[in-house]
Write a protein that holds these residues in place. Structure first.
Motif, PDB file in Angstrom:
ATOM      1  N   ILE A  65      -1.704  -3.823   3.126  1.00 49.26           N
ATOM      2  CA  ILE A  65      -0.658  -2.824   2.903  1.00 49.26           C
ATOM      3  C   ILE A  65       0.123  -3.172   1.640  1.00 49.26           C
ATOM      4  CG2 ILE A  65       1.411  -1.750   3.884  1.00 49.26           C
ATOM      5  CD1 ILE A  65       0.386  -2.670   6.655  1.00 49.26           C
ATOM      6  N   MET A  66       0.467  -2.142   0.854  1.00 49.23           N
ATOM      7  CA  MET A  66       1.342  -2.345  -0.301  1.00 49.23           C
ATOM      8  C   MET A  66       2.350  -1.205  -0.389  1.00 49.23           C
ATOM      9  SD  MET A  66       0.497  -2.895  -4.378  1.00 49.23           S
ATOM     10  CE  MET A  66      -0.009  -4.593  -4.129  1.00 49.23           C
ATOM     11  N   ASP A  67       3.579  -1.556  -0.771  1.00 48.91           N
ATOM     12  CA  ASP A  67       4.638  -0.568  -0.986  1.00 48.91           C
ATOM     13  C   ASP A  67       4.946  -0.515  -2.473  1.00 48.91           C
ATOM     14  OD1 ASP A  67       6.674   1.284  -0.259  1.00 48.91           O
ATOM     15  OD2 ASP A  67       8.156  -0.314  -0.474  1.00 48.91           O
ATOM     16  N   PHE A  68       4.712   0.650  -3.093  1.00 43.68           N
ATOM     17  CA  PHE A  68       5.075   0.880  -4.489  1.00 43.68           C
ATOM     18  C   PHE A  68       6.576   1.188  -4.569  1.00 43.68           C
ATOM     19  CE2 PHE A  68       0.789   2.725  -6.277  1.00 43.68           C
ATOM     20  CZ  PHE A  68       0.189   1.485  -6.113  1.00 43.68           C
ATOM     21  N   CYS A  69       7.197   0.825  -5.710  1.00 44.31           N
ATOM     22  CA  CYS A  69       8.592   1.204  -5.982  1.00 44.31           C
ATOM     23  C   CYS A  69       9.484   0.794  -4.809  1.00 44.31           C
ATOM     24  CB  CYS A  69       8.712   2.700  -6.222  1.00 44.31           C
ATOM     25  SG  CYS A  69       7.561   3.385  -7.437  1.00 44.31           S
ATOM     26  N   THR A  70       9.388  -0.464  -4.407  1.00 43.11           N
ATOM     27  CA  THR A  70       9.987  -0.892  -3.143  1.00 43.11           C
ATOM     28  C   THR A  70      11.503  -0.968  -3.163  1.00 43.11           C
ATOM     29  OG1 THR A  70       9.616  -2.415  -1.295  1.00 43.11           O
ATOM     30  CG2 THR A  70       9.963  -3.409  -3.472  1.00 43.11           C
ATOM     31  N   GLY A  71      12.106  -1.018  -4.350  1.00 43.77           N
ATOM     32  CA  GLY A  71      13.567  -1.127  -4.389  1.00 43.77           C
ATOM     33  C   GLY A  71      14.035  -2.383  -3.691  1.00 43.77           C
ATOM     34  N   GLY A  72      14.975  -2.239  -2.766  1.00 48.79           N
ATOM     35  CA  GLY A  72      15.499  -3.391  -2.033  1.00 48.79           C
ATOM     36  C   GLY A  72      14.623  -3.869  -0.898  1.00 48.79           C
ATOM     37  N   GLY A  73      13.428  -3.314  -0.761  1.00 45.74           N
ATOM     38  CA  GLY A  73      12.479  -3.783   0.249  1.00 45.74           C
ATOM     39  C   GLY A  73      12.624  -3.138   1.609  1.00 45.74           C
ATOM     40  N   ILE A  74      13.279  -1.989   1.686  1.00 44.19           N
ATOM     41  CA  ILE A  74      13.550  -1.363   2.968  1.00 44.19           C
ATOM     42  C   ILE A  74      12.270  -1.018   3.718  1.00 44.19           C
ATOM     43  CG2 ILE A  74      13.898   0.830   1.724  1.00 44.19           C
ATOM     44  CD1 ILE A  74      15.509  -0.052   5.092  1.00 44.19           C
ATOM     45  N   ILE A  75      11.269  -0.455   3.043  1.00 43.27           N
ATOM     46  CA  ILE A  75      10.068  -0.014   3.747  1.00 43.27           C
ATOM     47  C   ILE A  75       9.266  -1.198   4.284  1.00 43.27           C
ATOM     48  CG2 ILE A  75       7.840   1.168   3.454  1.00 43.27           C
ATOM     49  CD1 ILE A  75       9.358   3.252   1.767  1.00 43.27           C
ATOM     50  N   PRO A  76       9.002  -2.262   3.498  1.00 47.36           N
ATOM     51  CA  PRO A  76       8.316  -3.420   4.093  1.00 47.36           C
ATOM     52  C   PRO A  76       9.052  -4.008   5.293  1.00 47.36           C
ATOM     53  CG  PRO A  76       8.289  -3.591   1.720  1.00 47.36           C
ATOM     54  CD  PRO A  76       9.167  -2.425   2.050  1.00 47.36           C
ATOM     55  N   LEU A  77      10.377  -4.063   5.234  1.00 47.11           N
ATOM     56  CA  LEU A  77      11.133  -4.601   6.362  1.00 47.11           C
ATOM     57  C   LEU A  77      10.966  -3.729   7.601  1.00 47.11           C
ATOM     58  CD1 LEU A  77      14.421  -5.729   4.579  1.00 47.11           C
ATOM     59  CD2 LEU A  77      12.692  -7.213   5.619  1.00 47.11           C
ATOM     60  N   LEU A  78      10.985  -2.418   7.420  1.00 46.76           N
ATOM     61  CA  LEU A  78      10.803  -1.525   8.553  1.00 46.76           C
ATOM     62  C   LEU A  78       9.385  -1.622   9.116  1.00 46.76           C
ATOM     63  CD1 LEU A  78      12.678   1.625   7.183  1.00 46.76           C
ATOM     64  CD2 LEU A  78      13.451   0.143   9.032  1.00 46.76           C
ATOM     65  N   LEU A  79       8.394  -1.676   8.241  1.00 50.98           N
ATOM     66  CA  LEU A  79       7.005  -1.736   8.705  1.00 50.98           C
ATOM     67  C   LEU A  79       6.695  -3.056   9.396  1.00 50.98           C
ATOM     68  CD1 LEU A  79       5.017  -0.112   5.748  1.00 50.98           C
ATOM     69  CD2 LEU A  79       5.844   0.969   7.856  1.00 50.98           C
ATOM     70  N   SER A  80       7.366  -4.119   8.992  1.00 50.68           N
ATOM     71  CA  SER A  80       7.079  -5.431   9.588  1.00 50.68           C
ATOM     72  C   SER A  80       7.393  -5.470  11.068  1.00 50.68           C
ATOM     73  CB  SER A  80       7.879  -6.529   8.863  1.00 50.68           C
ATOM     74  OG  SER A  80       9.272  -6.426   9.153  1.00 50.68           O
ATOM     75  N   HIS A  81       8.197  -4.538  11.534  1.00 52.10           N
ATOM     76  CA  HIS A  81       8.518  -4.445  12.958  1.00 52.10           C
ATOM     77  C   HIS A  81       7.354  -3.854  13.747  1.00 52.10           C
ATOM     78  CE1 HIS A  81      10.870  -3.714  16.584  1.00 52.10           C
ATOM     79  NE2 HIS A  81      10.540  -2.448  16.550  1.00 52.10           N
ATOM     80  N   ARG A  82       6.475  -3.110  13.050  1.00 52.76           N
ATOM     81  CA  ARG A  82       5.413  -2.364  13.732  1.00 52.76           C
ATOM     82  C   ARG A  82       4.029  -2.953  13.549  1.00 52.76           C
ATOM     83  NH1 ARG A  82       5.672   3.139  11.116  1.00 52.76           N
ATOM     84  NH2 ARG A  82       3.892   3.464  12.512  1.00 52.76           N
ATOM     85  N   THR A  83       3.866  -3.877  12.637  1.00 56.08           N
ATOM     86  CA  THR A  83       2.556  -4.457  12.385  1.00 56.08           C
ATOM     87  C   THR A  83       2.699  -5.932  12.038  1.00 56.08           C
ATOM     88  OG1 THR A  83       0.578  -4.373  10.978  1.00 56.08           O
ATOM     89  CG2 THR A  83       2.650  -3.747   9.949  1.00 56.08           C
ATOM     90  N   ALA A  84       1.679  -6.710  12.396  1.00 64.06           N
ATOM     91  CA  ALA A  84       1.638  -8.121  12.003  1.00 64.06           C
ATOM     92  C   ALA A  84       0.896  -8.316  10.688  1.00 64.06           C
ATOM     93  CB  ALA A  84       0.966  -8.942  13.105  1.00 64.06           C
ATOM     94  N   SER A  85       0.384  -7.230  10.108  1.00 65.50           N
ATOM     95  CA  SER A  85      -0.342  -7.319   8.843  1.00 65.50           C
ATOM     96  C   SER A  85       0.571  -7.799   7.721  1.00 65.50           C
ATOM     97  CB  SER A  85      -0.921  -5.958   8.467  1.00 65.50           C
ATOM     98  OG  SER A  85      -1.895  -5.541   9.389  1.00 65.50           O
ATOM     99  N   LYS A  86      -0.014  -8.440   6.748  1.00 66.14           N
ATOM    100  CA  LYS A  86       0.742  -8.850   5.569  1.00 66.14           C
ATOM    101  C   LYS A  86       1.040  -7.618   4.716  1.00 66.14           C
ATOM    102  CE  LYS A  86      -0.885 -13.623   5.403  1.00 66.14           C
ATOM    103  NZ  LYS A  86       0.416 -14.151   5.854  1.00 66.14           N
ATOM    104  N   ILE A  87       2.223  -7.607   4.136  1.00 67.50           N
ATOM    105  CA  ILE A  87       2.679  -6.462   3.347  1.00 67.50           C
ATOM    106  C   ILE A  87       3.087  -6.948   1.963  1.00 67.50           C
ATOM    107  CG2 ILE A  87       4.327  -4.562   3.200  1.00 67.50           C
ATOM    108  CD1 ILE A  87       4.715  -4.921   6.285  1.00 67.50           C
ATOM    109  N   GLN A  88       2.464  -6.391   0.941  1.00 65.18           N
ATOM    110  CA  GLN A  88       2.887  -6.634  -0.431  1.00 65.18           C
ATOM    111  C   GLN A  88       3.775  -5.485  -0.876  1.00 65.18           C
ATOM    112  OE1 GLN A  88      -1.201  -7.011  -2.100  1.00 65.18           O
ATOM    113  NE2 GLN A  88      -0.471  -8.976  -2.881  1.00 65.18           N
ATOM    114  N   ALA A  89       4.685  -5.780  -1.794  1.00 60.82           N
ATOM    115  CA  ALA A  89       5.555  -4.741  -2.331  1.00 60.82           C
ATOM    116  C   ALA A  89       5.855  -5.070  -3.781  1.00 60.82           C
ATOM    117  CB  ALA A  89       6.848  -4.650  -1.521  1.00 60.82           C
TER     118      ALA A  89
END
Length: 262
Positions: A65-89
């Protein structure tokens, strides 16, 4: 969005990650802290809705998973609650990327979330391509100069100063695997431009969901799921999301998205 009375106490070590002039928000449903700075472009309901719109399959623990234009990282933080997958941003602006990294540390998620500072146009495709990309991109073209914000952090986040629509769609196409999925939040008045770019870069549009400030008002956001190099099998338009009730309070749907069962 945040209810400070429910925010757990932080240790002195955690509080040292928050700099002068910054504030802490607490994401109740996900039990996550988020560092915010009023000088930067703050996260909005768009980011919350985009994270909620993303769907995971049954093998969600091994997704790329990758988040483009992540800003303060809100989307990776939210997604981390729903998946154990590693997330790049990835975030272009160094000060904002640093703030996102500190939010990740504050939540003890360094092993799951990797915040990169840089220009996403420079990202290279690897042998193992991505399963999911999310993007809350700049949505004003430079032709809309009247809306250009005087704060440079805000202007870069909102306008296509350093990144155009076609550039990030093209990069997503390069990085996603066959039938990988791209999730986007965008403005309805540029939906035709978005669809044209997606089709030009071999995406099939799968799902649309329009977001309305109140019942009876025009949509001001649209959520889109597109499939990379996937067969076109028709577009599913999902029931609209209504953000506010007539009295300005959140609708039951939005309360569930923000607060869960709290």
């Amino acid at each position: 969005m945040t209810k400070e009375l429910l925010m757990p106490e932080l240790t002195d070590e955690q509080m040292q990650l928050v700099k002068d002039g910054e504030r802490l928000d607490f994401l109740i449903r996900e039990n996550r802290y988020l560092i915010q700075n009023p000088n930067y472009f703050p996260f909005s309901v768009d980011a919350i809705l985009l994270a909620n719109f993303i769907q995971f399959n049954q093998r969600a623990s091994s997704l790329r998973i990758m988040d483009f234009c992540t800003g303060g990282g809100i989307i990776p933080l939210l997604l981390s609650h729903r998946t154990a997958s590693k997330i790049q941003a990835i975030e272009l602006q160094a000060d904002i990327a640093d703030m996102a990294k500190r939010s990740v540390r504050l939540n003890g998620l360094e092993e799951q979330i990797d915040i990169m500072q840089g220009d996403l146009r420079q990202l290279k495709a690897r042998n193992q391509r991505l399963d999911i990309i999310s993007c809350n991109p700049p949505y004003f073209s430079l032709n809309e100069a009247a809306k250009l914000h005087s704060n440079p952090y805000h202007a870069i986040a909102r306008h296509e100063i350093h990144l155009t629509l076609d550039e990030w769609v093209s990069k997503a196409s390069q990085l996603l695997k066959q039938k990988g999925r791209l999730f986007i939040v965008y403005r309805p008045n540029r939906l035709d431009d978005l669809m044209m770019s997606l089709l030009n870069h071999h995406f099939a549009i799968k799902r649309l969901c329009f977001v309305h400030p109140k019942q009876g008002e025009n949509a001001n956001s649209v959520l889109v799921e597109a499939i990379a190099r996937g067969g076109r099998q028709g577009v599913r338009v999902e029931p609209a999301i209504i953000v506010h009730q007539e009295d300005g309070s959140y609708t039951p749907m939005m309360q569930e998205i923000y607060y869960g069962n709290h």
